[in-house]
Design an enzyme around this catalytic site. Structure first.
Site, PDB file in Angstrom:
ATOM      1  N   ASN A   1       0.870  -1.183   0.000  1.00 14.87           N
ATOM      2  CA  ASN A   1       0.000   0.000   0.000  1.00 14.87           C
ATOM      3  C   ASN A   1       0.903   1.229   0.000  1.00 14.87           C
ATOM      4  OD1 ASN A   1      -1.663   2.157   0.729  1.00 14.87           O
ATOM      5  ND2 ASN A   1      -2.716   1.057   2.370  1.00 14.87           N
TER       6      ASN A   1
ATOM      7  N   ARG B   1      -1.722  -1.604  -4.151  1.00 13.89           N
ATOM      8  CA  ARG B   1      -2.782  -0.620  -4.132  1.00 13.89           C
ATOM      9  C   ARG B   1      -2.477   0.417  -5.212  1.00 13.89           C
ATOM     10  NH1 ARG B   1      -3.135   4.597  -0.296  1.00 13.89           N
ATOM     11  NH2 ARG B   1      -5.244   5.212  -0.814  1.00 13.89           N
TER      12      ARG B   1
ATOM     13  N   HIS C   1      -9.838   5.617  -1.770  1.00  7.56           N
ATOM     14  CA  HIS C   1      -9.982   4.811  -0.540  1.00  7.56           C
ATOM     15  C   HIS C   1     -11.077   3.751  -0.659  1.00  7.56           C
ATOM     16  CE1 HIS C   1      -8.454   8.686   1.567  1.00  7.56           C
ATOM     17  NE2 HIS C   1      -7.456   7.849   1.465  1.00  7.56           N
TER      18      HIS C   1
ATOM     19  N   HIS D   1     -13.408   7.600   6.179  1.00  9.39           N
ATOM     20  CA  HIS D   1     -12.003   7.173   6.197  1.00  9.39           C
ATOM     21  C   HIS D   1     -11.178   8.432   6.453  1.00  9.39           C
ATOM     22  CE1 HIS D   1      -8.433   4.826   4.690  1.00  9.39           C
ATOM     23  NE2 HIS D   1      -7.995   6.072   4.586  1.00  9.39           N
ATOM     24  N   ILE D   2     -10.722   8.578   7.699  1.00  7.46           N
ATOM     25  CA  ILE D   2     -10.051   9.821   8.079  1.00  7.46           C
ATOM     26  C   ILE D   2      -8.596   9.510   8.432  1.00  7.46           C
ATOM     27  CG2 ILE D   2     -10.246  11.913   9.473  1.00  7.46           C
ATOM     28  CD1 ILE D   2     -12.820  11.367   7.949  1.00  7.46           C
ATOM     29  N   GLY D   3      -7.731   9.565   7.441  1.00  4.61           N
ATOM     30  CA  GLY D   3      -6.293   9.349   7.632  1.00  4.61           C
ATOM     31  C   GLY D   3      -5.590  10.641   7.236  1.00  4.61           C
ATOM     32  N   ASN D   4      -4.352  10.515   6.757  1.00  2.00           N
ATOM     33  CA  ASN D   4      -3.688  11.716   6.256  1.00  2.00           C
ATOM     34  C   ASN D   4      -4.475  12.232   5.042  1.00  2.00           C
ATOM     35  OD1 ASN D   4      -1.708  13.679   6.013  1.00  2.00           O
ATOM     36  ND2 ASN D   4      -0.603  12.421   4.527  1.00  2.00           N
TER      37      ASN D   4
ATOM     38  N   ARG E   1      -3.968  18.663   2.557  1.00  2.00           N
ATOM     39  CA  ARG E   1      -4.783  19.043   1.383  1.00  2.00           C
ATOM     40  C   ARG E   1      -5.978  19.894   1.807  1.00  2.00           C
ATOM     41  NH1 ARG E   1      -5.292  12.920  -0.601  1.00  2.00           N
ATOM     42  NH2 ARG E   1      -3.264  12.415   0.313  1.00  2.00           N
TER      43      ARG E   1
ATOM     44  N   MET F   1      -2.469  14.931  13.254  1.00  2.00           N
ATOM     45  CA  MET F   1      -3.523  15.221  14.230  1.00  2.00           C
ATOM     46  C   MET F   1      -3.009  15.202  15.667  1.00  2.00           C
ATOM     47  SD  MET F   1      -6.513  16.215  14.805  1.00  2.00           S
ATOM     48  CE  MET F   1      -7.672  16.120  13.449  1.00  2.00           C
ATOM     49  N   ARG F   2      -1.973  14.400  15.954  1.00  2.50           N
ATOM     50  CA  ARG F   2      -1.439  14.359  17.324  1.00  2.50           C
ATOM     51  C   ARG F   2      -0.829  15.700  17.716  1.00  2.50           C
ATOM     52  NH1 ARG F   2       1.189   8.663  15.754  1.00  2.50           N
ATOM     53  NH2 ARG F   2       1.185   9.828  13.805  1.00  2.50           N
TER      54      ARG F   2
ATOM     55  N   GLY G   1      -6.172   6.240  10.225  1.00  2.41           N
ATOM     56  CA  GLY G   1      -5.294   6.740  11.296  1.00  2.41           C
ATOM     57  C   GLY G   1      -5.963   7.685  12.285  1.00  2.41           C
TER      58      GLY G   1
ATOM     59  N   GLU H   1      -9.649   6.154  13.638  1.00  3.21           N
ATOM     60  CA  GLU H   1      -9.553   5.065  14.626  1.00  3.21           C
ATOM     61  C   GLU H   1      -8.979   5.527  15.960  1.00  3.21           C
ATOM     62  OE1 GLU H   1      -7.273   1.825  12.812  1.00  3.21           O
ATOM     63  OE2 GLU H   1      -8.409   2.124  10.970  1.00  3.21           O
TER      64      GLU H   1
ATOM     65  N   GLU I   1      -6.952  -2.383   4.405  1.00  6.17           N
ATOM     66  CA  GLU I   1      -6.825  -2.337   2.943  1.00  6.17           C
ATOM     67  C   GLU I   1      -5.929  -3.476   2.453  1.00  6.17           C
ATOM     68  OE1 GLU I   1      -5.674   1.816   3.756  1.00  6.17           O
ATOM     69  OE2 GLU I   1      -6.624   2.316   1.858  1.00  6.17           O
TER      70      GLU I   1
END
Ligand SMILES: Nc1ncnc2c1ncn2[C@@H]1O[C@H](COP(=O)(O)OP(=O)(O)O)[C@@H](O)[C@H]1O
Ligand SMILES: CC(=O)OP(=O)(O)O
Ligand SMILES: [Mg+2]
Length: 395
Positions: free
Chosen positions: A8, A89, A178, A206-209, A239, A284-285, A331, A334, A383
């Site tokens: 991926n 992917r 995604h 789907h909330i990742g980078n 983005r 996000m951290r 990421g 979750e 995935e």
């Protein structure tokens, strides 16, 4: 024992998992982050151990070579010939690829030619295909497309209201991304709902980078937030998501740092989103820490981020005429319970109620209150497993 590798590749990362199939047993897995930046992080997990190195990895070709070396060094495999299938992917399949496809030189070339549809992803994914082909020429290669799940969208959803020639001649339309993740978590959610997926209406976040939201009706994508490329839809790590297109010529004319449209698009892809507003980070951290410290830019970035997700959930409640469930994955979806709370707070008119205690746990969980009309789930995505299953089908 023969093994299947799922790859991926993201714009700056590479995740892989090695399986024994058809048992779906994970033998080893790894993640390389910050490819192309200083201090790339190279992690491999095998046999209960975690191995981590910090070093500079310039591109995906080098990353693939290092993964293969590591597999031999750590005795994950004895010979490369044990790997008989490799699933890749691919973000953009355009209108050309509606399902997973075995790799041939022609298919790889077509994937490269689709790069304008996913400029941060397809070129890196094609580089991985070439790098694996060089070392493992006998393994069956399969491309698994992010866009495939979204090919069920009705025309009224995927067309843009611009003159027809742009669709007819240039295939300008919404493709989404995604898809393997939206498909996987919507199927898992149907199991939790105790209903056949054909009878469900689910909104998957789907909330990742990179991040996208999909309206899934009867197991099929009927609308999704990403557009012609993964720049569309909601605000992301770097983005912008959607904005009024008139902004583009205006900023190009007035910002001496932007010489043309390509520069402006690069800025919207790489310097915007959480990173652009917080001026701290795309992660996000870091935004969470900035908010805690009372940094007003981090607070605004977070509030805008939740606002965009909330609005898409509202849209898709309308598109689906109500939903059985909302799912959070990837990421941020979750791991960031404060984001889920920020999004769901204020949706009680729709009958959506969060159980704050359940929201503080990890892994597959129902996080809605017992009297919530719409169930809310956190479901870890996978995935790589979807990719490995498709390799198995096509091998
Ligand atoms: N524990 C965590 N808490 C909050 N956010 C996290 C956590 N772990 C990862 N993330 C977020 O998830 C993002 C990566 O998500 P991922 O789905 O792996 O994205 P991608 O596939 O686009 O690389 C990171 O940029 C970070 O913002
Ligand atoms: C399409 C996309 O944005 O992918 P990722 O989230 O893996 O960067
Ligand atoms: Mg991803």
């Amino acid at each position: 024992m023969t093994k299947t590798l799922a790859v991926n590749a993201g714009s700056s990362s590479l995740k892989w998992q090695l399986y024994e199939m058809p048992e779906e047993k994970v033998v080893a897995k790894g993640l390389i982050e910050r490819i192309g930046l200083k201090d790339s992080i190279f992690t491999t997990k095998f046999d209960g151990e975690k191995y981590e190195q910090i070093l500079d990895i310039v591109n995906h070709t080098q990353a693939v070579k290092m993964v293969l070396e590591d597999m031999q060094r750590l005795n994950i495999i004895k010979e490369f010939s044990e790997i008989t299938g490799i699933g890749h992917r691919v973000v953009a399949g355009g209108e050309l690829f509606k399902e997973s496809t075995r790799l041939t030189p022609e298919v790889v070339k077509q994937i490269e030619e689709l790069s304008p549809y996913a400029p941060l992803h397809n070129p890196a994914e094609a580089d991985c295909m070439h790098a694996f082909e060089e070392v493992l020429p006998d393994a069956v290669g399969v491309a698994v497309f992010d866009t495939a799940f979204h090919t069920t969208m009705p025309e009224k959803a995927y067309r843009y209201p611009v003159p027809n020639k742009y669709y007819d001649e240039l295939k300008v339309r919404k493709y989404g991304a995604h898809g393997t993740s939206h498909m996987f978590v919507s199927q898992e959610a149907a199991k939790l709902l105790g209903k056949p997926v054909e009878e469900t209406k689910i909104i998957t976040c789907h909330i990742g980078n990179g991040a996208s939201i999909t309206a899934v009706k009867g197991g099929k994508s009927v609308d999704t937030s990403m557009g012609f490329t993964p720049l569309g839809g909601i605000m992301m790590g770097t983005r912008s998501g959607e904005l009024d297109p008139s902004v583009l010529p205006f900023i190009i004319a007035n910002d001496p740092e932007l010489k043309d449209a390509q520069d402006a698009i690069d800025m919207l892809n790489k310097k915007s989103g959480l990173a652009g507003i917080s001026e701290i980070s795309s992660d996000m951290r870091d935004i969470r820490d900035g908010r805690k410290a009372g940094n007003p830019k981090a607070i605004l970035a977070f509030d805008m981020y939740c606002d965009r997700i909330q609005k898409y959930i509202g849209q898709y409640l309308a598109v689906l005429n109500g939903a059985d469930a909302i799912v959070f994955t990837a990421g941020i979806g979750e791991n960031a319970e404060y984001m889920r709370e920020g999004v769901l707070d204020g949706l009680d008119w729709f009958g959506i109620k969060l159980d704050k205690e359940a929201n503080n746990t990890y892994g597959t969980t129902e996080i809605s209150a017992a009297d919530s009309r719409v169930k809310v789930f956190v479901i870890p995505t996978d995935e790589e497993l979807v990719i490995a299953r498709d390799v198995e089908l096509l091998k």
